[in-house]
Design a protein around this motif. Structure first.
Motif, PDB file in Angstrom:
ATOM      1  N   PRO A 150      -2.544   3.955 -14.327  1.00 51.38           N
ATOM      2  CA  PRO A 150      -2.707   2.496 -14.415  1.00 51.38           C
ATOM      3  C   PRO A 150      -4.126   2.072 -14.772  1.00 51.38           C
ATOM      4  O   PRO A 150      -4.315   1.104 -15.521  1.00 51.38           O
ATOM      5  CB  PRO A 150      -2.318   2.004 -13.021  1.00 51.38           C
ATOM      6  CG  PRO A 150      -1.436   3.061 -12.463  1.00 51.38           C
ATOM      7  CD  PRO A 150      -1.953   4.346 -13.021  1.00 51.38           C
ATOM      8  N   ARG A 188       0.844  -1.194   0.000  1.00 51.64           N
ATOM      9  CA  ARG A 188       0.000   0.000   0.000  1.00 51.64           C
ATOM     10  C   ARG A 188       0.876   1.239   0.000  1.00 51.64           C
ATOM     11  O   ARG A 188       1.295   1.732   1.052  1.00 51.64           O
ATOM     12  CB  ARG A 188      -0.954  -0.020   1.195  1.00 51.64           C
ATOM     13  CG  ARG A 188      -1.908  -1.210   1.188  1.00 51.64           C
ATOM     14  CD  ARG A 188      -3.042  -1.014   2.165  1.00 51.64           C
ATOM     15  NE  ARG A 188      -3.915   0.069   1.750  1.00 51.64           N
ATOM     16  CZ  ARG A 188      -4.953   0.506   2.453  1.00 51.64           C
ATOM     17  NH1 ARG A 188      -5.246  -0.063   3.598  1.00 51.64           N
ATOM     18  NH2 ARG A 188      -5.691   1.500   2.025  1.00 51.64           N
ATOM     19  N   VAL A 247       0.096   6.463  -4.345  1.00 51.14           N
ATOM     20  CA  VAL A 247       0.406   6.488  -5.780  1.00 51.14           C
ATOM     21  C   VAL A 247      -0.669   7.263  -6.542  1.00 51.14           C
ATOM     22  O   VAL A 247      -1.824   7.374  -6.113  1.00 51.14           O
ATOM     23  CB  VAL A 247       0.509   5.058  -6.357  1.00 51.14           C
ATOM     24  CG1 VAL A 247       1.652   4.297  -5.707  1.00 51.14           C
ATOM     25  CG2 VAL A 247      -0.801   4.296  -6.164  1.00 51.14           C
ATOM     26  N   ILE A 302      -4.720  -3.202  -7.950  1.00 47.52           N
ATOM     27  CA  ILE A 302      -5.969  -2.511  -8.271  1.00 47.52           C
ATOM     28  C   ILE A 302      -6.214  -2.552  -9.777  1.00 47.52           C
ATOM     29  O   ILE A 302      -7.354  -2.712 -10.238  1.00 47.52           O
ATOM     30  CB  ILE A 302      -5.938  -1.064  -7.758  1.00 47.52           C
ATOM     31  CG1 ILE A 302      -5.826  -1.047  -6.224  1.00 47.52           C
ATOM     32  CG2 ILE A 302      -7.198  -0.312  -8.195  1.00 47.52           C
ATOM     33  CD1 ILE A 302      -6.965  -1.725  -5.503  1.00 47.52           C
ATOM     34  N   ALA A 303      -5.143  -2.438 -10.578  1.00 44.10           N
ATOM     35  CA  ALA A 303      -5.290  -2.576 -12.033  1.00 44.10           C
ATOM     36  C   ALA A 303      -5.758  -3.982 -12.391  1.00 44.10           C
ATOM     37  O   ALA A 303      -6.597  -4.165 -13.289  1.00 44.10           O
ATOM     38  CB  ALA A 303      -3.965  -2.248 -12.720  1.00 44.10           C
ATOM     39  N   CYS A 345      -2.530   2.437  -2.100  1.00 44.35           N
ATOM     40  CA  CYS A 345      -2.934   1.111  -2.570  1.00 44.35           C
ATOM     41  C   CYS A 345      -1.763   0.473  -3.306  1.00 44.35           C
ATOM     42  O   CYS A 345      -0.698   1.071  -3.472  1.00 44.35           O
ATOM     43  CB  CYS A 345      -4.153   1.214  -3.492  1.00 44.35           C
ATOM     44  SG  CYS A 345      -3.794   2.051  -5.054  1.00 44.35           S
ATOM     45  N   ASP A 346      -1.977  -0.741  -3.731  1.00 42.32           N
ATOM     46  CA  ASP A 346      -1.046  -1.440  -4.619  1.00 42.32           C
ATOM     47  C   ASP A 346      -1.559  -1.238  -6.039  1.00 42.32           C
ATOM     48  O   ASP A 346      -2.555  -1.861  -6.432  1.00 42.32           O
ATOM     49  CB  ASP A 346      -1.004  -2.931  -4.263  1.00 42.32           C
ATOM     50  CG  ASP A 346       0.059  -3.694  -5.036  1.00 42.32           C
ATOM     51  OD1 ASP A 346       0.335  -3.308  -6.191  1.00 42.32           O
ATOM     52  OD2 ASP A 346       0.598  -4.674  -4.493  1.00 42.32           O
ATOM     53  N   PRO A 347      -0.934  -0.360  -6.841  1.00 43.50           N
ATOM     54  CA  PRO A 347      -1.507  -0.029  -8.151  1.00 43.50           C
ATOM     55  C   PRO A 347      -1.605  -1.231  -9.087  1.00 43.50           C
ATOM     56  O   PRO A 347      -2.552  -1.329  -9.867  1.00 43.50           O
ATOM     57  CB  PRO A 347      -0.546   1.031  -8.690  1.00 43.50           C
ATOM     58  CG  PRO A 347       0.718   0.834  -7.930  1.00 43.50           C
ATOM     59  CD  PRO A 347       0.321   0.352  -6.584  1.00 43.50           C
ATOM     60  N   ARG A 348      -0.632  -2.157  -8.990  1.00 43.53           N
ATOM     61  CA  ARG A 348      -0.689  -3.326  -9.870  1.00 43.53           C
ATOM     62  C   ARG A 348      -1.897  -4.193  -9.535  1.00 43.53           C
ATOM     63  O   ARG A 348      -2.593  -4.682 -10.441  1.00 43.53           O
ATOM     64  CB  ARG A 348       0.599  -4.134  -9.725  1.00 43.53           C
ATOM     65  CG  ARG A 348       0.690  -5.331 -10.679  1.00 43.53           C
ATOM     66  CD  ARG A 348       2.025  -6.035 -10.524  1.00 43.53           C
ATOM     67  NE  ARG A 348       2.134  -6.708  -9.242  1.00 43.53           N
ATOM     68  CZ  ARG A 348       1.679  -7.950  -9.014  1.00 43.53           C
ATOM     69  NH1 ARG A 348       1.068  -8.623  -9.979  1.00 43.53           N
ATOM     70  NH2 ARG A 348       1.823  -8.502  -7.830  1.00 43.53           N
ATOM     71  N   LEU A 379      -3.075   6.891  -9.239  1.00 44.06           N
ATOM     72  CA  LEU A 379      -3.693   5.665  -9.741  1.00 44.06           C
ATOM     73  C   LEU A 379      -4.368   5.838 -11.098  1.00 44.06           C
ATOM     74  O   LEU A 379      -4.684   4.852 -11.775  1.00 44.06           O
ATOM     75  CB  LEU A 379      -4.713   5.157  -8.711  1.00 44.06           C
ATOM     76  CG  LEU A 379      -5.284   3.757  -8.900  1.00 44.06           C
ATOM     77  CD1 LEU A 379      -4.198   2.701  -8.927  1.00 44.06           C
ATOM     78  CD2 LEU A 379      -6.295   3.444  -7.795  1.00 44.06           C
TER      79      LEU A 379
END
Length: 391
Positions: free
Chosen positions: A255, A247, A250, A289-290, A284-287, A252
């Motif tokens: 992405p 987390r 970022v 969430i993407a 968050c973790d952008p990867r 977001l």
């Protein structure tokens, strides 16, 4: 609600012990008392689990009493029985409010102590008239009855644990079989495509068809890689306590736009409308969430009306995130909706485009972020919404 479920389970547990009615009957017949019961006693309440009432005391299984109006709180705390023949003339109990409140003169109660030392509750008897209880064998007999109930409780609890373990083992076996069957089906086609492409290229010199063949092979390889990623995420979610996320704070929006553009290229004939308004960073973790958005958007394109738009909206909410994917089309049937976020859940009559792990993984990503993934589906369409709390 958990306390109510636990109490209901305790009542059911006592009800399954076939010896309890006989024990209560023997208690009344050997002592002359008109009421006998096995009660669950907790820090909050006294609850009747089994009752024999010959004097119209008015309790039945499931009935509760205010714990402070009974003797049982002290009995369970001290693990000491209470017994008296005639409350009105007893020096220790004639001024006690409990006999007066409930209108009884004679009373006996013994704690039910499990082998691990915990107290389940009590076995007790009472009567509105005086009954000689002290002396003789009444207390030793009732203590023996309490020990018998405790032993039967342990047997029933072990049986419950064995049944649960058996059901878990059967469920895991069915899951393994389903996993192998689905995986075999879904990897067979891309593997066959790659194999056929390699064979075809090996037999012919390169020409203008070579790029198309290589393109199909690359697509099949990407598909297999995605399946393997889903399998790994599934294993992490089921066995590792959730999908691991980082987390970070970022930006977001980029992405998410990339995911939308990728799905537009895969589905050039579909109308995908995106409204992504995230001026502030999101923790968050952008990867991940993407990945969640990709799964939701692919699901909407698969099951939504092909001639109607799919809408993606993302909004920042006081440091958190609300992300929604909506499509028009028939509502999800209630039976299907109930298992949407379970692994390997997909429409048996629908397109077999994956392992049926997409929504499960999306829900696990939400959970690992401390958020929720919900769904609303009616005649107007279907919308999946991710809500992430502020970081």
């Amino acid at each position: 609600m958990d306390t109510e479920r636990d109490t209901a389970a305790d009542i059911a547990l006592i009800q399954r012990i076939s010896a309890v009615p006989t024990i209560l009957q023997l208690l009344c017949e050997t002592t002359g008392l008109g009421f006998a019961a096995v009660a669950r006693v907790t820090d909050e309440a006294w609850t009747a689990c089994a009752v024999l009432d010959r004097v119209g005391f008015g309790l039945q299984p499931g009935s509760t009493l205010e714990l402070t109006t009974t003797f049982c709180q002290g009995i369970c705390r001290t693990r000491t029985p209470v017994i008296f023949d005639h409350a009105s003339t007893d020096a220790d109990f004639r001024d006690h409010p409990t006999p007066k409140l409930y209108g009884f003169e004679s009373y006996i109660s013994v704690p039910i102590i499990r082998r691990d030392g915990s107290v389940f509750g009590t076995i007790c008897g009472l009567d509105p008239k005086p009954v000689p209880l002290r002396g003789g064998k009444v207390l030793p007999v009732l203590t023996l009855f309490a020990e018998l109930v405790a032993a039967q409780l342990e047997i029933e609890e072990r049986l419950d644990a064995s049944r649960t373990a058996l059901l878990d083992a059967e469920a895991m076996g069915a899951l393994r079989e389903q996993f192998i069957a689905v995986l075999g089906h879904d990897l067979r086609n891309p593997l066959a495509a790659v194999s056929a492409g390699v064979t075809l290229l090996a037999r012919r010199p390169q020409d203008d068809r070579t790029p198309a063949i290589l393109g199909r092979m690359r697509q099949s390889c990407r598909r297999m890689a995605a399946l393997v990623d889903d399998i790994l995420d599934f294993a992490r979610g089921r066995l590792g306590g959730g999908i691991a996320v980082r987390r970070d704070l970022v930006a977001l929006a980029a992405p998410l736009h990339e995911v939308v553009d990728e799905l537009r290229s895969v589905h050039p004939t579909r109308d995908i409308r995106a409204e992504i308004a995230l001026p502030d960073p999101v923790r968050c973790d952008p990867r991940r969430i993407a990945q969640l958005l990709s799964n939701l958007l692919a699901n909407a394109l698969t099951h939504g009306a092909p001639d109607r738009p799919v809408r993606v909206t993302a909004r920042g909410t006081a440091g958190g995130l609300t992300l929604a994917v909506a499509n028009e089309g028939p509502p999800i049937p209630p039976g299907t909706r109930a298992r949407l976020f379970q692994p390997f859940s997909r429409d048996a009559d629908g397109p077999r485009a994956g392992l049926g792990l997409g929504l499960y993984i999306a829900a696990e990503i939400a959970r690992s972020h401390g958020g929720t993934l919900g769904v609303v589906s009616d005649a107007a369409g279907t919308a999946f919404t991710l809500d992430l709390p502020p970081g």
